[in-house]
Design a protein around this motif. Structure first.
Motif, mmCIF file in Angstrom:
data_model
loop_
_atom_site.group_PDB
_atom_site.id
_atom_site.type_symbol
_atom_site.label_atom_id
_atom_site.label_comp_id
_atom_site.label_asym_id
_atom_site.label_seq_id
_atom_site.Cartn_x
_atom_site.Cartn_y
_atom_site.Cartn_z
ATOM 1 N N GLY A 149 32.048 43.250 22.976
ATOM 2 C CA GLY A 149 30.666 43.576 23.106
ATOM 3 C C GLY A 149 30.173 43.957 24.712
ATOM 4 N N GLY A 150 28.883 43.979 24.944
ATOM 5 C CA GLY A 150 28.375 44.234 26.162
ATOM 6 C C GLY A 150 28.106 42.928 27.042
ATOM 7 N N GLY A 151 28.644 43.007 28.270
ATOM 8 C CA GLY A 151 28.223 41.811 29.302
ATOM 9 C C GLY A 151 28.699 42.327 30.649
ATOM 10 N N TYR A 152 29.555 41.530 31.223
ATOM 11 C CA TYR A 152 29.925 41.663 32.657
ATOM 12 C C TYR A 152 31.200 41.242 32.856
ATOM 13 C CZ TYR A 152 24.968 41.889 33.257
ATOM 14 O OH TYR A 152 23.715 42.063 33.024
ATOM 15 N N TRP A 153 32.026 41.902 33.889
ATOM 16 C CA TRP A 153 33.312 41.495 34.348
ATOM 17 C C TRP A 153 32.933 40.571 35.441
ATOM 18 C CZ3 TRP A 153 36.951 42.632 31.101
ATOM 19 C CH2 TRP A 153 37.136 43.782 30.496
ATOM 20 N N VAL A 154 33.550 39.556 35.527
ATOM 21 C CA VAL A 154 33.354 38.439 36.644
ATOM 22 C C VAL A 154 34.427 38.793 37.930
ATOM 23 C CG1 VAL A 154 33.368 36.060 37.525
ATOM 24 C CG2 VAL A 154 32.511 36.751 35.080
ATOM 25 N N MET A 155 34.185 39.209 38.982
ATOM 26 C CA MET A 155 34.837 39.902 40.152
ATOM 27 C C MET A 155 34.738 38.543 41.174
ATOM 28 S SD MET A 155 36.228 42.583 38.978
ATOM 29 C CE MET A 155 36.983 43.242 40.307
ATOM 30 N N THR A 156 36.000 37.778 41.458
ATOM 31 C CA THR A 156 36.034 36.691 42.520
ATOM 32 C C THR A 156 36.989 37.030 43.523
ATOM 33 O OG1 THR A 156 35.213 35.219 40.705
ATOM 34 C CG2 THR A 156 35.929 34.291 42.444
ATOM 35 N N PRO A 157 36.658 37.014 44.858
ATOM 36 C CA PRO A 157 37.816 37.156 45.650
ATOM 37 C C PRO A 157 38.759 35.812 45.721
ATOM 38 C CG PRO A 157 35.805 36.723 46.906
ATOM 39 C CD PRO A 157 35.572 36.677 45.284
ATOM 40 N N LEU A 158 39.982 36.183 46.100
ATOM 41 C CA LEU A 158 41.061 35.120 45.905
ATOM 42 C C LEU A 158 41.677 35.094 47.182
ATOM 43 C CD1 LEU A 158 42.863 33.102 44.117
ATOM 44 C CD2 LEU A 158 44.459 34.941 44.263
ATOM 45 N N GLN A 159 41.403 34.164 48.142
ATOM 46 C CA GLN A 159 42.259 33.935 49.384
ATOM 47 C C GLN A 159 43.543 33.699 49.346
ATOM 48 O OE1 GLN A 159 40.643 34.259 53.114
ATOM 49 N NE2 GLN A 159 42.663 34.806 52.982
ATOM 50 N N THR A 160 44.465 34.626 49.787
ATOM 51 C CA THR A 160 45.996 34.348 49.834
ATOM 52 C C THR A 160 46.388 34.345 51.329
ATOM 53 O OG1 THR A 160 46.747 36.782 49.934
ATOM 54 C CG2 THR A 160 45.952 35.851 47.697
ATOM 55 N N VAL A 186 32.317 38.191 30.523
ATOM 56 C CA VAL A 186 31.245 37.146 29.918
ATOM 57 C C VAL A 186 30.225 37.806 29.481
ATOM 58 C CG1 VAL A 186 31.626 35.386 31.842
ATOM 59 C CG2 VAL A 186 30.162 36.862 32.296
ATOM 60 N N PRO A 187 29.512 37.460 28.307
ATOM 61 C CA PRO A 187 28.535 38.194 27.634
ATOM 62 C C PRO A 187 27.238 38.049 28.670
ATOM 63 C CG PRO A 187 28.921 36.110 26.476
ATOM 64 C CD PRO A 187 29.938 36.289 27.382
ATOM 65 N N SER A 188 26.320 38.419 28.193
ATOM 66 C CA SER A 188 24.840 38.736 29.183
ATOM 67 C C SER A 188 24.376 37.149 29.052
ATOM 68 C CB SER A 188 23.939 39.640 28.697
ATOM 69 O OG SER A 188 24.236 40.831 28.592
ATOM 70 N N ASP A 189 24.624 36.406 28.122
ATOM 71 C CA ASP A 189 23.895 34.985 28.084
ATOM 72 C C ASP A 189 24.752 33.850 28.901
ATOM 73 O OD1 ASP A 189 26.233 34.772 26.313
ATOM 74 O OD2 ASP A 189 24.981 33.887 24.992
ATOM 75 N N ARG A 190 25.830 34.533 29.556
ATOM 76 C CA ARG A 190 26.760 33.513 30.324
ATOM 77 C C ARG A 190 26.792 34.278 31.735
ATOM 78 N NH1 ARG A 190 30.719 30.067 28.130
ATOM 79 N NH2 ARG A 190 29.574 29.171 26.229
ATOM 80 N N ALA A 225 43.743 30.882 29.536
ATOM 81 C CA ALA A 225 42.211 30.589 29.299
ATOM 82 C C ALA A 225 41.880 29.762 30.807
ATOM 83 C CB ALA A 225 42.140 29.420 28.226
ATOM 84 N N ASN A 226 40.596 30.354 31.058
ATOM 85 C CA ASN A 226 39.945 29.783 31.909
ATOM 86 C C ASN A 226 39.149 28.477 31.649
ATOM 87 O OD1 ASN A 226 39.848 31.601 34.459
ATOM 88 N ND2 ASN A 226 39.022 32.849 33.033
ATOM 89 N N PRO A 227 38.677 27.573 32.579
ATOM 90 C CA PRO A 227 38.099 26.253 32.237
ATOM 91 C C PRO A 227 36.761 26.824 31.423
ATOM 92 C CG PRO A 227 38.828 26.197 34.641
ATOM 93 C CD PRO A 227 38.949 27.728 34.177
ATOM 94 N N GLY A 228 36.859 26.041 30.199
ATOM 95 C CA GLY A 228 35.638 26.145 29.407
ATOM 96 C C GLY A 228 35.702 27.271 28.576
ATOM 97 N N GLY A 229 36.913 28.229 28.692
ATOM 98 C CA GLY A 229 36.911 29.323 27.674
ATOM 99 C C GLY A 229 36.243 30.501 28.509
ATOM 100 N N SER A 230 35.619 30.469 29.597
ATOM 101 C CA SER A 230 34.861 31.577 30.224
ATOM 102 C C SER A 230 35.007 31.670 31.635
ATOM 103 C CB SER A 230 33.321 31.654 29.674
ATOM 104 O OG SER A 230 32.575 32.609 30.002
#
Length: 209
Positions: free
Chosen positions: A67-78, A90-94, A162-167
Protein backbone atom coordinates in the motif's frame (compact mmCIF):
# COMPACT_ATOMS: atom_id res chain seq x y z
CA UNK A 1 17.20 -1.91 -37.10
CA UNK A 2 17.89 0.52 -34.25
CA UNK A 3 15.07 -1.11 -32.27
CA UNK A 4 16.62 -4.55 -32.90
CA UNK A 5 19.95 -3.23 -31.59
CA UNK A 6 18.20 -1.77 -28.53
CA UNK A 7 16.45 -5.10 -27.94
CA UNK A 8 19.81 -6.86 -27.74
CA UNK A 9 21.15 -4.19 -25.38
CA UNK A 10 18.07 -4.42 -23.13
CA UNK A 11 18.21 -8.23 -22.94
CA UNK A 12 21.90 -8.04 -21.99
CA UNK A 13 21.09 -5.44 -19.31
CA UNK A 14 18.28 -7.57 -17.84
CA UNK A 15 20.57 -10.61 -17.73
CA UNK A 16 23.35 -8.60 -16.06
CA UNK A 17 21.01 -7.20 -13.41
CA UNK A 18 19.56 -10.65 -12.72
CA UNK A 19 23.08 -11.98 -12.20
CA UNK A 20 23.92 -9.11 -9.79
CA UNK A 21 20.79 -9.65 -7.72
CA UNK A 22 21.35 -13.42 -7.41
CA UNK A 23 25.09 -13.18 -6.72
CA UNK A 24 26.36 -13.56 -3.13
CA UNK A 25 26.54 -10.24 -1.30
CA UNK A 26 29.86 -8.42 -1.54
CA UNK A 27 31.49 -5.41 0.08
CA UNK A 28 30.84 -1.94 -1.30
CA UNK A 29 33.31 -0.53 -3.81
CA UNK A 30 35.93 1.74 -2.16
CA UNK A 31 35.24 5.50 -2.04
CA UNK A 32 37.80 6.08 -4.82
CA UNK A 33 35.40 4.26 -7.20
CA UNK A 34 32.20 6.00 -6.13
CA UNK A 35 32.33 8.89 -8.60
CA UNK A 36 32.56 6.51 -11.58
CA UNK A 37 29.65 4.31 -10.54
CA UNK A 38 26.58 4.32 -12.79
CA UNK A 39 23.20 2.65 -13.17
CA UNK A 40 24.15 0.47 -16.14
CA UNK A 41 27.17 -1.13 -14.47
CA UNK A 42 26.37 -0.96 -10.77
CA UNK A 43 22.66 -0.68 -9.93
CA UNK A 44 21.14 -3.67 -8.12
CA UNK A 45 24.47 -5.04 -6.96
CA UNK A 46 23.94 -7.39 -4.00
CA UNK A 47 26.03 -5.75 -1.29
CA UNK A 48 26.70 -5.87 2.43
CA UNK A 49 27.88 -3.01 4.61
CA UNK A 50 28.71 -2.58 8.29
CA UNK A 51 28.34 0.54 10.42
CA UNK A 52 26.23 2.49 12.88
CA UNK A 53 22.88 4.07 12.05
CA UNK A 54 22.73 7.82 12.62
CA UNK A 55 19.73 9.71 13.95
CA UNK A 56 18.49 11.59 10.90
CA UNK A 57 15.50 9.81 9.43
CA UNK A 58 14.04 10.97 6.11
CA UNK A 59 10.65 9.73 4.94
CA UNK A 60 10.09 9.44 1.19
CA UNK A 61 6.61 8.84 -0.17
CA UNK A 62 6.19 5.33 -1.55
CA UNK A 63 3.59 3.10 -3.16
CA UNK A 64 4.33 -0.58 -2.63
CA UNK A 65 2.64 -3.98 -2.67
CA UNK A 66 1.77 -3.22 0.97
CA UNK A 67 0.00 0.00 0.00
CA UNK A 68 0.90 3.66 0.30
CA UNK A 69 3.26 5.06 2.88
CA UNK A 70 6.92 5.95 3.16
CA UNK A 71 10.44 4.66 2.65
CA UNK A 72 12.55 5.17 5.76
CA UNK A 73 15.93 6.55 4.71
CA UNK A 74 18.60 6.48 7.43
CA UNK A 75 22.32 7.30 7.14
CA UNK A 76 24.79 4.60 8.11
CA UNK A 77 28.23 5.65 9.31
CA UNK A 78 30.87 3.27 7.97
CA UNK A 79 34.66 3.34 8.10
CA UNK A 80 34.70 4.68 4.52
CA UNK A 81 32.02 7.34 4.90
CA UNK A 82 28.25 7.57 5.10
CA UNK A 83 25.85 5.43 3.08
CA UNK A 84 22.11 6.09 3.00
CA UNK A 85 20.06 3.02 3.82
CA UNK A 86 16.48 2.53 2.73
CA UNK A 87 15.54 0.50 5.81
CA UNK A 88 12.16 -0.31 4.30
CA UNK A 89 8.52 0.68 4.12
CA UNK A 90 6.17 2.02 6.79
CA UNK A 91 2.46 2.82 6.34
CA UNK A 92 1.22 6.32 7.07
CA UNK A 93 0.16 5.41 10.61
CA UNK A 94 3.77 4.43 11.37
CA UNK A 95 5.29 7.63 10.04
CA UNK A 96 6.12 8.90 13.52
CA UNK A 97 9.25 7.10 14.83
CA UNK A 98 7.55 6.99 18.24
CA UNK A 99 5.09 4.42 16.82
CA UNK A 100 7.96 2.06 15.97
CA UNK A 101 10.67 0.26 17.88
CA UNK A 102 13.83 2.34 18.25
CA UNK A 103 16.44 1.80 15.56
CA UNK A 104 19.50 -0.21 16.63
CA UNK A 105 22.00 1.90 18.55
CA UNK A 106 25.12 -0.22 18.04
CA UNK A 107 26.97 -1.68 15.06
CA UNK A 108 24.73 -3.25 12.43
CA UNK A 109 25.18 -5.19 9.20
CA UNK A 110 22.94 -4.26 6.28
CA UNK A 111 22.52 -6.51 3.25
CA UNK A 112 20.61 -5.33 0.23
CA UNK A 113 20.68 -3.94 -3.30
CA UNK A 114 22.70 -0.94 -4.36
CA UNK A 115 20.56 1.77 -5.95
CA UNK A 116 21.50 4.99 -7.68
CA UNK A 117 20.26 8.38 -6.50
CA UNK A 118 16.87 9.59 -7.75
CA UNK A 119 17.38 13.35 -8.24
CA UNK A 120 14.71 16.01 -8.34
CA UNK A 121 11.55 14.37 -7.09
CA UNK A 122 8.60 12.47 -8.50
CA UNK A 123 6.47 13.17 -11.56
CA UNK A 124 5.45 16.86 -11.34
CA UNK A 125 6.27 16.75 -7.60
CA UNK A 126 9.67 18.23 -6.77
CA UNK A 127 11.20 17.40 -3.43
CA UNK A 128 10.70 20.09 -0.80
CA UNK A 129 13.44 19.56 1.83
CA UNK A 130 12.47 22.70 3.75
CA UNK A 131 9.02 21.31 4.55
CA UNK A 132 10.12 17.69 4.73
CA UNK A 133 8.25 16.56 1.63
CA UNK A 134 10.17 13.95 -0.30
CA UNK A 135 8.97 12.19 -3.44
CA UNK A 136 12.23 10.58 -4.56
CA UNK A 137 15.35 9.22 -2.90
CA UNK A 138 17.66 12.07 -3.89
CA UNK A 139 20.87 11.19 -2.07
CA UNK A 140 22.71 14.55 -2.27
CA UNK A 141 19.58 16.50 -1.26
CA UNK A 142 18.84 14.19 1.69
CA UNK A 143 22.49 14.34 2.78
CA UNK A 144 22.41 18.13 2.62
CA UNK A 145 19.17 18.29 4.62
CA UNK A 146 20.78 16.13 7.32
CA UNK A 147 24.01 18.13 7.28
CA UNK A 148 26.09 15.12 6.24
CA UNK A 149 29.45 15.07 4.49
CA UNK A 150 31.37 12.37 2.62
CA UNK A 151 28.20 10.57 1.57
CA UNK A 152 28.16 7.83 -1.07
CA UNK A 153 26.30 8.87 -4.28
CA UNK A 154 24.03 5.83 -4.00
CA UNK A 155 21.80 4.20 -1.41
CA UNK A 156 21.06 0.64 -0.39
CA UNK A 157 17.63 -0.98 -0.39
CA UNK A 158 17.78 -3.23 2.67
CA UNK A 159 16.65 -6.82 2.21
CA UNK A 160 13.78 -8.52 4.04
CA UNK A 161 15.76 -9.14 7.25
CA UNK A 162 13.32 -8.16 10.00
CA UNK A 163 13.86 -4.88 11.81
CA UNK A 164 13.15 -4.57 15.56
CA UNK A 165 9.38 -4.66 16.06
CA UNK A 166 8.86 -5.70 12.43
CA UNK A 167 9.00 -2.18 11.03
CA UNK A 168 10.18 -0.81 8.61
CA UNK A 169 9.60 -3.67 6.16
CA UNK A 170 12.52 -4.24 3.79
CA UNK A 171 12.96 -6.41 0.73
CA UNK A 172 10.34 -4.60 -1.36
CA UNK A 173 12.59 -3.55 -4.24
CA UNK A 174 10.76 -3.83 -7.57
CA UNK A 175 13.04 -4.68 -10.48
CA UNK A 176 11.30 -4.07 -13.78
CA UNK A 177 12.54 -2.91 -17.17
CA UNK A 178 10.34 -1.69 -19.99
CA UNK A 179 11.14 -3.86 -23.01
CA UNK A 180 8.95 -3.00 -25.99
CA UNK A 181 11.72 -2.90 -28.57
CA UNK A 182 10.59 -6.06 -30.42
CA UNK A 183 7.05 -4.67 -30.73
CA UNK A 184 8.39 -1.35 -32.00
CA UNK A 185 10.62 -3.16 -34.53
CA UNK A 186 7.65 -5.17 -35.83
CA UNK A 187 5.59 -1.97 -36.16
CA UNK A 188 8.31 -0.13 -38.07
CA UNK A 189 9.06 -3.09 -40.35
CA UNK A 190 5.32 -3.43 -40.96
CA UNK A 191 5.01 0.26 -41.86
CA UNK A 192 8.00 -0.04 -44.18
CA UNK A 193 6.42 -3.06 -45.88
CA UNK A 194 3.06 -1.26 -46.27
CA UNK A 195 4.86 1.76 -47.71
CA UNK A 196 6.68 -0.45 -50.21
CA UNK A 197 3.45 -2.20 -51.22
CA UNK A 198 1.67 1.15 -51.53
CA UNK A 199 4.47 2.58 -53.69
CA UNK A 200 4.41 -0.50 -55.93
CA UNK A 201 0.64 -0.21 -56.40
CA UNK A 202 0.94 3.48 -57.26
CA UNK A 203 3.65 2.77 -59.85
CA UNK A 204 1.57 -0.04 -61.34
CA UNK A 205 -1.48 2.18 -61.52
CA UNK A 206 0.53 4.95 -63.22
CA UNK A 207 1.84 2.52 -65.85
CA UNK A 208 -1.66 1.28 -66.67
CA UNK A 209 -2.94 4.76 -67.42
Amino acid sequence: MWQIERLGWKLDLIAAVDARVKAPSSALPPPADWAAMNATDDEYRHVQVHGTLLHCETLVQALTELGGGYWVMTPLQTVDGIVLINRGFVPSDRRDPATRAAQPGGPVTVTGLLRMSEPGGGFLRPNDPKDGRWYSRDVPAIANACGLAKVAPFFIDADATANPGGSPVGGLTVIAFSNNHLLYAIIWFGLALLSAVGSALMLRSARLR
